[in-house]
Design a protein around this motif. Structure first.
Motif, short mmCIF file in Angstrom:
data_model
loop_
_atom_site.label_atom_id
_atom_site.label_comp_id
_atom_site.label_asym_id
_atom_site.label_seq_id
_atom_site.Cartn_x
_atom_site.Cartn_y
_atom_site.Cartn_z
N LEU A 16 0.82 -1.08 -0.23
CA LEU A 16 0.01 -0.10 -0.11
C LEU A 16 0.86 1.24 0.18
O LEU A 16 0.64 2.19 -0.78
CB LEU A 16 -0.74 0.07 1.41
N LYS A 17 1.86 1.28 0.90
CA LYS A 17 2.89 2.30 1.03
C LYS A 17 3.60 2.79 -0.09
O LYS A 17 3.80 3.90 -0.61
CB LYS A 17 3.66 2.26 2.20
N ALA A 18 4.03 1.77 -0.83
CA ALA A 18 4.96 1.75 -1.74
C ALA A 18 4.08 2.28 -3.12
O ALA A 18 4.40 2.99 -3.87
CB ALA A 18 5.52 0.44 -2.33
N GLY A 19 2.78 1.80 -3.01
CA GLY A 19 2.00 2.45 -3.98
C GLY A 19 1.72 3.89 -3.91
O GLY A 19 1.73 4.48 -4.99
N LYS A 20 1.52 4.28 -2.69
CA LYS A 20 1.28 5.78 -2.55
C LYS A 20 2.55 6.51 -2.83
O LYS A 20 2.35 7.68 -3.29
CB LYS A 20 0.89 5.82 -1.02
N ALA A 21 3.69 5.87 -2.54
CA ALA A 21 5.07 6.62 -2.67
C ALA A 21 5.36 6.66 -4.07
O ALA A 21 6.45 6.80 -4.40
CB ALA A 21 6.17 6.33 -1.75
N SER A 22 4.74 5.82 -4.98
CA SER A 22 4.88 5.66 -6.51
C SER A 22 6.11 5.01 -6.57
O SER A 22 7.02 5.00 -7.59
CB SER A 22 4.89 6.75 -7.20
N ASP A 23 6.71 3.96 -5.51
CA ASP A 23 7.85 3.17 -5.81
C ASP A 23 7.56 1.68 -6.35
O ASP A 23 7.22 0.83 -5.61
CB ASP A 23 8.33 3.24 -4.32
N SER A 24 7.59 2.03 -7.51
CA SER A 24 7.19 0.94 -8.40
C SER A 24 7.90 -0.54 -8.00
O SER A 24 7.29 -1.45 -8.09
CB SER A 24 7.10 1.20 -9.93
#
Ligand code: ADP
Length: 662
Positions: free
Chosen positions: A468-476
């Motif tokens: 979820l966090k990676a998604g928000k931070a656009s850390d693909s």
């Protein structure tokens, strides 16, 4: 006109006349010479040899007359034969009361004078007469009368001679016919002996010369017809060494038959020393006065029968040893009378003493309630329907109260030709230890899986947060790693759930949370999930409409996932997997078809057993535990459904299952 009275012995006289076989035969010179002579001596124009038949007089010879016979009513001779010893002389028939109205007197040939001498055979029967006839009155001189009598005697001796000849001829033909018949019978008998399915030979003389041997005997000896006429010793030295000629000679001398059954003998047959078993006998053939003229030698090769009986005996012995060393219990039930017999070991398994009686009912009573009915039913189905009997169940010992698990396998044997009634019999193996091992394994798997579940749940939670966090931070990168990790955790969870189920299954612990749902939708979802984690195979769905079932949705999902992942696992990359779903006869059928390795028939039978894996070069490097299909089968069966496979090695497999429609 008075008729001539019938002689007293008329029946016998007629029979005697017939025995000459002369009536209606052709004229013969011998007899014609005699009538001609009689006419000449007596000076009459007519002379006849007349034989008096039932209703006529018939002329064997007629001199001076055309007719060959006349009615007996008009016969002068019929009168003559009534006085066999006298010559009947009628000087003037027209003046004689007996003959004056006679048609032969009043009409043609207009008899006036008649003199006839009766023809009497050696048995005293007057067969007819030799007569002379004239159309004028006359009287025979004494010399003429004597001459006529002499000629009559000549007729009789000619008749006798003729009869003998006829009889001889008949006897000759009969003998000839008999001879032909005998030759035919002899030929038939020889043919029968020649081709008889038993070896036969005929020996004569003290040397036991071989008079004859049929095909089978020659084959048994390993010889040909060249031995005919030779003494036994010379013709068959190999067999003479076994003392046969001596035994035969004794039969020959004493006239008493000799027999042996299943006699073992070794002799050189066609150049090779071989062992044989024979039923054989020497029978003395006797003449009418009791002297023996030949020995009939008969033999039946029973080598194969004896050998196969020995093989059966050996197999039975081996079987007995195997049963003993495997500590197998055995039982026997007469299918008609239901009489039950069991071995000592079987009784021990049921907790009885080895030497005490145990009835079928007593043994059934030792099976715990929840298993008893299943066992009774399986026994009945085996006996009445011939169904396979292979069943595992627990027993509580009658005296020792110990709980034992057994595996019983049996078979129904149909009535045999020798009168043995049909019976149901088999073996029983104590599998308590294996069952306990399984239980321990299950407990362990259950415990470990359970312990692994909570850390995995936490791990899954953490990964979801990370994703979820990676998604928000656009850390693909992190997002994709978290997604992949989550998929792996999902797989692991599925595996652990599987292990947990395994440990619960088979012990009746499987719990179904049934709900009504559309199976076609479940398939679509499962396919979607599977597509997410694999891109090596193309998955093709052929839906067959909306099908509602009532089942445990998660567990049925597990089954589909399992079958799908097997189809992918056991078929080459780039392959196609087809999934179809259809409904008919109240059942929903799901089929998963691949074109991979395929499964041999032998493996197909054991595929759904726990821990079973196909052992082959292709499958050895594919990881697995052999519990997937076992689980699938347990789940489907718990729902009252069916599961199966159609497959051919090298051509792919189609796994299917059926579940009842709502
Ligand atoms: P696992 O796959 O873990 O060994 P399973 O119980 O799922 O255990 O399968 C048992 C065995 O059946 C496998 O080891 C494999 O040899 C065989 N098998 C299962 N599915 C297929 C298939 N689709 N094609 C060929 N073989 C199969």
């Amino acid at each position: 006109m008075p008729k001539a009275p019938l002689p007293q012995n008329e029946q016998e006289r007629l029979a005697a006349l017939r025995s000459y076989h002369i009536l209606d035969t052709a004229t013969e010179k011998d007899f014609d010479d005699l009538t001609q002579l009689a006419s000449a001596i007596c000076g009459t124009p007519i002379s006849l040899i007349s034989l008096v038949d039932k209703d006529r007089q018939w002329f064997k010879s007629r001199y001076g007359l055309k007719a060959s016979e006349t009615d007996r009513a008009w016969s002068f001779c019929a009168h003559a034969i009534n006085r066999p010893d006298e010559l009947l002389e009628v000087e003037d028939a027209s003046a004689d009361a007996r003959f004056k109205d006679n048609a032969l007197v009043t009409g043609d040939p207009h008899i006036v004078f008649y003199a006839g001498v009766p023809l009497v055979d050696e048995d005293g029967f007057a067969l007819g007469s030799l007569c002379v006839i004239d159309r004028e009155r006359r009287k025979l001189s004494n010399e003429q009368q004597s001459a006529l009598k002499i000629l009559g005697a000549q007729v009789i001796s000619k008749l006798k001679l003729r009869k003998k000849l006829v009889e001889l001829e008949a006897a000759g033909t009969r003998i000839q016919k008999l001879n032909t018949l005998l030759t035919a019978k002899e030929r038939e008998a020889m043919q029968i002996i020649e081709h008889a399915p038993i070896a036969m030979a005929l020996h004569t003389g003290e040397e036991m010369n071989i008079r004859f041997a049929n095909k089978m005997m020659l084959a048994a000896w390993g010889k040909d017809e060249l031995v005919f006429g030779m003494p036994f010793n010379k013709a068959l030295p190999e067999l003479a060494a076994l003392d046969f000629p001596r035994t035969m000679r004794q039969v020959y001398r004493k006239g008493i038959a000799y027999e042996q059954t299943e006699e073992h003998m070794s002799y050189v047959h066609n150049g090779v020393l071989k062992d044989f078993y024979y039923n054989y006998g020497f029978t003395p053939l006797k003449l009418a006065d009791g002297t023996v003229w030949a020995i009939l030698n008969t033999a039946v090769d029973v080598t194969n029968i004896v050998r196969s009986r020995e093989t059966v005996k050996l197999a039975e012995e081996r079987m007995r040893l195997a049963v003993q060393s495997a500590e197998l219990g055995t039982w026997y039930i007469d299918a008609n009378t239901r009489e039950f017999t069991s071995s000592a070991r079987l009784k021990e398994m049921f907790g009885f003493y080895a030497d005490e009686d145990m009835s079928y009912e007593a043994s059934i009573n030792q099976i715990p309630d929840e298993h008893r009915y299943t066992v009774i039913q399986a026994v009945e189905a085996a006996i009445t329907k011939g169904e396979a009997f292979d069943i595992e169940y627990p027993i509580v010992g009658y005296r020792d109260n110990i709980l034992r698990w057994v595996r019983a396998t049996g078979k129904v044997y149909p009535a045999s030709e020798n009168g043995q009634a049909p019976f149901f019999s088999g073996t029983m193996l104590d599998i308590t230890e294996r069952k306990q091992d399984d239980q321990r394994k299950n407990d362990f798997i259950g415990m470990v899986s359970h312990e692994l579940k909570s850390p995995l749940t936490s791990l899954s939670g953490f990964l979801q947060i990370l994703q979820l966090k990676a998604g928000k931070a656009s850390d693909s990168f992190t997002h994709s790693m978290a997604t992949k990790s989550l998929n792996q955790v999902k797989k692991m969870t599925a595996l652990i759930n599987g292990f947990l189920n395994t440990s619960r299954l088979g012990t009746g612990k499987i719990q179904l949370n049934k709900q009504s749902f559309a199976i076609d939708e479940l398939i679509a979802e499962t396919l979607n999930d599977t597509s997410l984690i694999q891109d090596t195979h193309s998955l093709i769905y052929e839906p067959g409409g909306h099908v509602l079932i009532e089942a445990d949705r998660d567990k049925v999902g597990n089954v589909i996932t399992n079958l799908l992942s097997n189809a992918i696992k056991y078929s080459p990359k780039g392959g196609e997997v087809k999934i179809s779903c259809s409904a008919q006869k109240g059942m929903a059928t799901v089929k998963i078809k691949d074109s991979g390795l395929g499964i041999s028939q032998a493996d197909q039978d054991k595929l759904f057993d726990r821990f079973y894996r196909v052992q082959s070069l292709e499958t050895n490097h594919i990881a697995g535990h052999g519990i997937g299909l076992y689980l699938c089968a347990e789940i489907i069966q718990a729902h009252g459904g069916k599961i199966g496979v159609e497959s051919e090695l090298g051509k792919g497999s189609a796994f299917w299952f059926e579940l009842p429609i709502v």
